[in-house]
Scaffold this motif. Sequence first.
Motif: not given
Length: 283
Positions: A92, A141, A231
């Motif tokens: 990530f 995200g 998101s």
Amino acid sequence: MKPIDYCREKAQASGSSFLAGFKFLSAKQQDAMLVLYAYCRELDDIVDECSDVNVARQTLAWWRSDLEKVFQAACVPEHPVNQALQSVAADFVLPQDELVELINGMEMDLHHVRYQTFEDLQYYCYRVAGVVGRLIARILGFQHQQTLEYAEKLGLALQLTNIIRDVGEDARMGRIYLPMDELQQFNVPAHTILSYTPTPEFAALMRFQFERAQQIYREAVALLPDADKKSQKAGLVMGSIYHALLLEIERDGLQNVLQYKIKIPSPRKMRIALWTWLFGFKP
């Protein structure tokens, strides 16, 4: 025990509202949130449970060293949380400096039991909560950089809610997180809080804290770009749960934070989470 299982046990033992909003995520994102929570919990426990300040400081220094290994592909961290964090940070793209800032924030608790101004308190909140918001946003995200500003401000709102909720509990440990100049403004001597004595002046001080936190929730949500609302929905769920906690504290009587700690029951957390997932969060 696998590192992720260690993180899962750490999270489940806490009963925190932190994870209630993330049951709707993919398995990979859920695991990342578990690891991030376990990392925060381990650091927090060092400060809260270690009675010797020097030992606590040395332990945090050890964590800094072990965190370095998270970002070195050829190294294996010693702690299972950092072992789990190694793959999460890579997957990530979590910045090392934000994870270090969490350690810096926890270290502040070892030598700061008072904050003179709200600006001083905000700096602490950035380190222990704002960067957590940014890390969560990265896991969820985003398309727009402004989403990191939203996440940081939402982290501030959540931390201010915690501070309001924990006034009495912190006082029992000799800590006051409410800005000292605001205590003076509302004519609330520190001993009023440290002796758990509710007064009309303390009630006015807490009303001020409540209204500021409310405004920061609104400012945070307003910063979130429309393109990232989907998101970031899980973060909004968490914000909604903490906002409900803030409103519950206000309904219960803001002075009562000196006497006991308000909590939202788990079934209600799940109802709030589902409602927010379906209809959004408007503080």
